[in-house]
Each structure stands twice: as C-alpha cells, then as structure tokens.
Design a protein around this motif. Sequence first.
Motif, PDB file in Angstrom:
ATOM      1  N   ALA A 227      -1.263   1.917   7.771  1.00  0.00           N
ATOM      2  CA  ALA A 227      -0.323   0.869   8.177  1.00  0.00           C
ATOM      3  C   ALA A 227       0.858   1.485   8.925  1.00  0.00           C
ATOM      4  O   ALA A 227       1.311   0.942   9.941  1.00  0.00           O
ATOM      5  CB  ALA A 227       0.160   0.087   6.957  1.00  0.00           C
TER       6      ALA A 227
ATOM      7  N   TYR B 237      -5.347  -8.191   4.201  1.00  0.00           N
ATOM      8  CA  TYR B 237      -6.452  -7.338   3.776  1.00  0.00           C
ATOM      9  C   TYR B 237      -5.819  -6.138   3.081  1.00  0.00           C
ATOM     10  O   TYR B 237      -4.610  -5.923   3.180  1.00  0.00           O
ATOM     11  CB  TYR B 237      -7.309  -6.907   4.965  1.00  0.00           C
ATOM     12  N   VAL B 238      -6.635  -5.353   2.375  1.00  0.00           N
ATOM     13  CA  VAL B 238      -6.088  -4.293   1.528  1.00  0.00           C
ATOM     14  C   VAL B 238      -6.582  -2.921   1.963  1.00  0.00           C
ATOM     15  O   VAL B 238      -7.787  -2.702   2.097  1.00  0.00           O
ATOM     16  CB  VAL B 238      -6.432  -4.545   0.041  1.00  0.00           C
ATOM     17  N   LEU B 239      -5.652  -2.024   2.192  1.00  0.00           N
ATOM     18  CA  LEU B 239      -5.952  -0.626   2.499  1.00  0.00           C
ATOM     19  C   LEU B 239      -5.850   0.196   1.216  1.00  0.00           C
ATOM     20  O   LEU B 239      -5.442  -0.313   0.173  1.00  0.00           O
ATOM     21  CB  LEU B 239      -4.949  -0.105   3.536  1.00  0.00           C
ATOM     22  N   ASN B 240      -6.195   1.476   1.300  1.00  0.00           N
ATOM     23  CA  ASN B 240      -6.082   2.347   0.125  1.00  0.00           C
ATOM     24  C   ASN B 240      -4.692   2.929  -0.036  1.00  0.00           C
ATOM     25  O   ASN B 240      -4.378   3.523  -1.061  1.00  0.00           O
ATOM     26  CB  ASN B 240      -7.100   3.486   0.208  1.00  0.00           C
ATOM     27  N   GLY B 241      -3.870   2.811   1.001  1.00  0.00           N
ATOM     28  CA  GLY B 241      -2.529   3.364   0.944  1.00  0.00           C
ATOM     29  C   GLY B 241      -1.769   2.970   2.188  1.00  0.00           C
ATOM     30  O   GLY B 241      -2.324   2.340   3.086  1.00  0.00           O
ATOM     31  N   GLY B 242      -0.505   3.350   2.263  1.00  0.00           N
ATOM     32  CA  GLY B 242       0.345   2.908   3.364  1.00  0.00           C
ATOM     33  C   GLY B 242       0.183   3.674   4.663  1.00  0.00           C
ATOM     34  O   GLY B 242       0.694   3.235   5.695  1.00  0.00           O
TER      35      GLY B 242
ATOM     36  N   PRO C 199       5.077  -0.177   3.406  1.00  0.00           N
ATOM     37  CA  PRO C 199       3.903  -1.014   3.654  1.00  0.00           C
ATOM     38  C   PRO C 199       3.287  -1.470   2.339  1.00  0.00           C
ATOM     39  O   PRO C 199       3.235  -0.696   1.381  1.00  0.00           O
ATOM     40  CB  PRO C 199       2.921  -0.096   4.378  1.00  0.00           C
ATOM     41  N   GLY C 200       2.838  -2.694   2.319  1.00  0.00           N
ATOM     42  CA  GLY C 200       2.152  -3.196   1.129  1.00  0.00           C
ATOM     43  C   GLY C 200       1.565  -4.556   1.418  1.00  0.00           C
ATOM     44  O   GLY C 200       2.152  -5.335   2.182  1.00  0.00           O
ATOM     45  N   PRO C 201       0.406  -4.851   0.834  1.00  0.00           N
ATOM     46  CA  PRO C 201      -0.240  -6.142   1.103  1.00  0.00           C
ATOM     47  C   PRO C 201       0.583  -7.326   0.594  1.00  0.00           C
ATOM     48  O   PRO C 201       0.333  -8.460   0.994  1.00  0.00           O
ATOM     49  CB  PRO C 201      -1.586  -6.028   0.374  1.00  0.00           C
TER      50      PRO C 201
ATOM     51  N   GLY D  65       2.847   4.282  -0.019  1.00  0.00           N
ATOM     52  CA  GLY D  65       2.331   4.216  -1.379  1.00  0.00           C
ATOM     53  C   GLY D  65       0.851   4.538  -1.414  1.00  0.00           C
ATOM     54  O   GLY D  65       0.164   4.525  -0.386  1.00  0.00           O
ATOM     55  N   ARG D  66       0.369   4.843  -2.615  1.00  0.00           N
ATOM     56  CA  ARG D  66      -1.060   5.076  -2.883  1.00  0.00           C
ATOM     57  C   ARG D  66      -1.348   4.491  -4.250  1.00  0.00           C
ATOM     58  O   ARG D  66      -0.446   3.992  -4.916  1.00  0.00           O
ATOM     59  CB  ARG D  66      -1.378   6.579  -2.883  1.00  0.00           C
ATOM     60  N   TYR D  67      -2.571   4.580  -4.709  1.00  0.00           N
ATOM     61  CA  TYR D  67      -2.968   4.082  -6.035  1.00  0.00           C
ATOM     62  C   TYR D  67      -2.617   2.591  -6.145  1.00  0.00           C
ATOM     63  O   TYR D  67      -2.765   1.854  -5.171  1.00  0.00           O
ATOM     64  CB  TYR D  67      -2.315   4.909  -7.157  1.00  0.00           C
TER      65      TYR D  67
HETATM   66  C1  JB8 Z   1      -1.618   1.213  -2.343  1.00  0.00           C
HETATM   67  O1  JB8 Z   1      -2.985  -2.871   2.496  1.00  0.00           O
HETATM   68  B1  JB8 Z   1      -1.783  -2.194   2.580  1.00  0.00           B
HETATM   69  C2  JB8 Z   1      -1.400  -1.189   1.497  1.00  0.00           C
HETATM   70  C3  JB8 Z   1      -2.214  -1.000   0.410  1.00  0.00           C
HETATM   71  C4  JB8 Z   1      -1.810  -0.087  -0.567  1.00  0.00           C
HETATM   72  C5  JB8 Z   1      -0.631   0.623  -0.445  1.00  0.00           C
HETATM   73  C6  JB8 Z   1       0.186   0.402   0.663  1.00  0.00           C
HETATM   74  C7  JB8 Z   1      -0.209  -0.495   1.631  1.00  0.00           C
HETATM   75  C8  JB8 Z   1      -0.514   1.431  -1.566  1.00  0.00           C
HETATM   76  N1  JB8 Z   1      -2.397   0.298  -1.734  1.00  0.00           N
HETATM   77  O2  JB8 Z   1      -0.875  -2.515   3.576  1.00  0.00           O
END
Ligand code: JB8
Length: 274
Positions: free
Chosen positions: A192, A184-189, A131-133, A157-159
Amino acid sequence: MEVSCSCPSSRSSCPRLTRRPDASSSTRPRGCWSWGTDVRLDVITIFPDYLAPLDLSLIGKARREGLIDLRVHDLREHAHDRHRTVDDTPYGGGAGMVMKPEPWGEALDELVGGHHEEGAETGAVPHLIIPGPGGIPFTQQTARDLATEPWLAFACGRYEGIDERVYEEAAERMPVSVISLGDYVLNGGEVAVLSMVEAIARLIPGVIGNEQSLVEESHEDGLLEYPVYTKPASWRGREVPEILLSGNHGAIADWRHEQRLRRTAARRPDLLSD
Ligand code: JB8
C-alpha cells in the motif's frame, strides 16, 4: 553557486531543508536549495526490501536528483531482545499476533525527537500515514493533498495490526491518518505504501517531465481517460479510428470526450452519479 531564499521559515526549522543540499548526481546546480518542491518521506517497516522498487524509474530518478528525500527504516532496529521480536499474542485472545508498541514508540521518537523531550530537533513533525483496510479511502484527491505536505511518514503494519495505543500516542504528537487503498486485504502495509508513494511523488513538481500528462489522465477531472492509439494505423486487421487521422482537432476533442463519457458509464457508473 548558492541560490538565495525567500522562505519565511529559517533553514534550521524547515523540514524540506534537512537533506543534503547538493546530491552529487543532481542535474540542478550544486549547492542549489529548492523551495516548495522537495518532500521528505520516511517509511518504517520490518521489510525494508519491499520498498526497493522506489529506487527505479521516475521515482528513483527524483530521489537521485534530490526532489524526494525518501528514507526507509527497519522497525527491528528498535527491537532489543535476542530475537528482535516485534509481535506478541493479542490480549483477549483471538487469531494471529499483534505488533508490540515499544518498537513503534522508539521508531517514532527517532523521527520527531525524543519521547516528550523538550525542544528536540526543530519541532517539525511528519503527517503519519498508517495503511490499513479499516482506514479512509485513498483517492487521487488524497494524493493531491498529501503531495503538498513537506514531510510524510508511513508506518507499515503486519500480522493482525499494531497495538492501538501506538495510534493514540502518535496522534498526540503529530497528525495521523489511517488510509485504505480499497476494499480488499493485503498481508501488510508495504505494498500500500509503494502505491501511495508513487501516486503522491509523481504529483511533486519536477518528478514527471511533462506536466500536461498529469492533467490529461483518469481521475483528474472525474472521468476515465479516452482510448489511445499509435502506429501502425492498421494492425492485425484492426484500424485506428478514422477521426484520429483526420487532423480535425475540434472533432478529435469531441470524439475523445464522448469516449470518456461512454467508458465511465460502462466501467464506473458511480463516478457519474456521485
Ligand atoms: C496487516 O489491506 B491493507 C493492510 C493490511 C494489513 C496491514 C496494513 C494494511 C497490516 N494487514 O491496506
């Protein structure tokens, strides 16, 4: 009772048969192998507790029945220093931290067999979802496609994200997709992955009892769903639309279709123009 099989691949090479054949609380007969329905899902994360909701509700039931073989792995098991470090500062500078490649390499080795080892395990590999934005959009079609695959792995992922070389090396060993839930942006996967696993798992045959309810819902045929009502027929001065009480099934179907078109035009005009 042993059920005979017609799958062309051998049992030892079929990733759908790596789980226990008779989960004790299963409602299926003990020793019953299933074909083409159960799916293996692995999740790698530094926050395994984030995935705890997958023990609940219909997904939890499907796990207990053996329809879904969901395994959550702690990435820190593959960090070997005293502080179990999984992150470091970015080369080139910039804000935040980056996930180190070594723990990810080890975690993926554990899934598919040793690092470039010959003949490790069966040769089966998962489709790795990260997962990633910055990924391709996740849609109902993505969920449908992924629900047909025998083995999915999710890397949370994180950070600021994962060292790019992890994507490169993984892609040489297995199919890899970077997928975004939306703009939109989360803090990690993790959150998601919760969403994606729920969207995928509910499409696996047997996970949802009433399969018709999968057909009559938003995004199944490009329109949003019609409004629904239940008893009482009158509530706080608000009446259920009379047509729904008429017993005229043709007229009800027409009304519902009209409601779907109106609602889609109002809320999601993009679905009508594409
Ligand atoms: C760090 O918004 B997201 C998302 C954001 C993230 C990570 C993974 C996914 C890792 N920031 O889908």
